[in-house]
Design an enzyme around this catalytic site. Structure first.
Site, mmCIF file in Angstrom:
data_model
loop_
_atom_site.group_PDB
_atom_site.id
_atom_site.type_symbol
_atom_site.label_atom_id
_atom_site.label_comp_id
_atom_site.label_asym_id
_atom_site.label_seq_id
_atom_site.Cartn_x
_atom_site.Cartn_y
_atom_site.Cartn_z
ATOM 1 N N PHE A 22 15.352 -99.995 53.807
ATOM 2 C CA PHE A 22 15.134 -98.555 53.669
ATOM 3 C C PHE A 22 14.573 -98.159 52.301
ATOM 4 O O PHE A 22 14.663 -97.001 51.914
ATOM 5 C CB PHE A 22 16.458 -97.814 53.896
ATOM 6 C CG PHE A 22 17.090 -98.117 55.231
ATOM 7 C CD1 PHE A 22 16.583 -97.556 56.392
ATOM 8 C CD2 PHE A 22 18.179 -98.969 55.318
ATOM 9 C CE1 PHE A 22 17.166 -97.836 57.625
ATOM 10 C CE2 PHE A 22 18.766 -99.251 56.546
ATOM 11 C CZ PHE A 22 18.263 -98.685 57.695
ATOM 12 N N SER A 57 15.963 -104.814 48.764
ATOM 13 C CA SER A 57 16.182 -104.520 47.342
ATOM 14 C C SER A 57 16.601 -105.783 46.598
ATOM 15 O O SER A 57 16.349 -105.921 45.388
ATOM 16 C CB SER A 57 17.229 -103.419 47.163
ATOM 17 O OG SER A 57 18.406 -103.723 47.883
ATOM 18 N N ASP A 146 23.860 -98.684 46.201
ATOM 19 C CA ASP A 146 23.138 -98.323 47.430
ATOM 20 C C ASP A 146 23.970 -98.748 48.640
ATOM 21 O O ASP A 146 23.462 -99.265 49.621
ATOM 22 C CB ASP A 146 21.764 -99.002 47.435
ATOM 23 C CG ASP A 146 20.846 -98.442 48.510
ATOM 24 O OD1 ASP A 146 21.055 -97.298 48.958
ATOM 25 O OD2 ASP A 146 19.908 -99.161 48.907
ATOM 26 N N HIS A 149 26.913 -94.347 52.182
ATOM 27 C CA HIS A 149 26.503 -93.066 51.622
ATOM 28 C C HIS A 149 27.469 -91.935 51.959
ATOM 29 O O HIS A 149 27.253 -90.802 51.557
ATOM 30 C CB HIS A 149 25.086 -92.710 52.111
ATOM 31 C CG HIS A 149 24.029 -93.615 51.531
ATOM 32 N ND1 HIS A 149 24.239 -94.943 51.274
ATOM 33 C CD2 HIS A 149 22.759 -93.378 51.124
ATOM 34 C CE1 HIS A 149 23.140 -95.472 50.768
ATOM 35 N NE2 HIS A 149 22.219 -94.544 50.661
HETATM 36 MG MG MG Z 1 19.247 -96.678 50.037
#
Ligand code: MG
Length: 220
Positions: A22, A57, A146, A149
């Site tokens: 994402f 990431s 990350d 959330h």
């Molecule tokens: Mg993210």
């Protein structure tokens, strides 16, 4: 930058872009640049990312770790966050393990790191973030938040890991949306809290990525 260093970076950035996840391309490159600053500022730096998913990431951060002699610990329970579960916005059914009906992103993460040849500087940590944070002692040169959330997991990550960021080191938070119409509140609230606490100062942003630096000798 030497020719071989540049081509290795180009190779890893291309791989990261292709990897499932994402992180928009420009934010990934900004993350890589911020981690390079940390890797250059600290000798034998320790990087940590919370929320690895399928390794996108991880490759950006692993690129910075490899280039600077750092080690990246990539932490995830690999069961998906609340927003990844069936019926939620970011559910991807093919990531469900048919043997038990649960999400399992670990094989995807592992393949991504292997394909990128980053196994010498990237260490996977499979588990619950607050549990790992409770046992962690090594100061972090770079911490990328990350993970989940939702309010509870996001604050647990912040409270668990922000104190472990070394003075003068970096904290990056993903999915910070100043306008509530663009996305959920908790990452924004963490970022605001970090700044308002006086412990962190801004060190750049790209899209929803916010980069902070811990003030040396600041209030704790
Ligand atoms: Mg993210």
């Amino acid at each position: 930058m030497s020719e071989s260093t540049r081509s290795r970076r180009d190779q890893l950035v291309a791989l990261a872009k292709e990897t499932r996840g994402f992180m928009p391309d420009d934010e990934g490159e900004a993350l890589l640049e911020a981690a390079l600053r940390a890797g250059r500022a600290f000798d034998k730096a320790t990087f940590l990312e919370i929320g690895a998913w399928c390794g996108k990431s991880t490759i950006y951060l692993g690129c910075a770790a490899e280039a600077t002699g750092a080690v990246l610990f990539s932490l995830d329970h690999h069961r998906g966050s609340e927003e990844n579960q069936a019926g939620w916005e970011h559910h991807e059914p093919d990531l469900v393990d048919p043997s038990d009906g649960r999400i399992d992103t670990l094989p995807h993460w592992r393949r991504a790191v292997a394909v990128a040849s980053l196994e010498s500087c990237v260490v996977g940590v499979v588990g619950d973030s607050p549990t790992v944070a409770r046992c962690w002692r090594t100061p972090l040169a770079f911490c990328f938040v990350d993970g989940g959330h939702g309010e509870e997991p996001a604050w647990a990550d912040y409270r668990g890991w922000a104190p472990l960021v070394a003075e003068g080191a970096w904290l990056a938070i993903h999915d910070v949306f100043e306008d509530p119409a663009d996305g959920g509140r908790p990452p924004y609230e963490l970022w605001r809290h970090a700044l308002d606490s006086g412990r962190f100062v801004e060190d750049g942003h790209e899209g929803s990525l916010r980069v902070l630096r811990k003030a040396a000798g600041g209030r704790r």
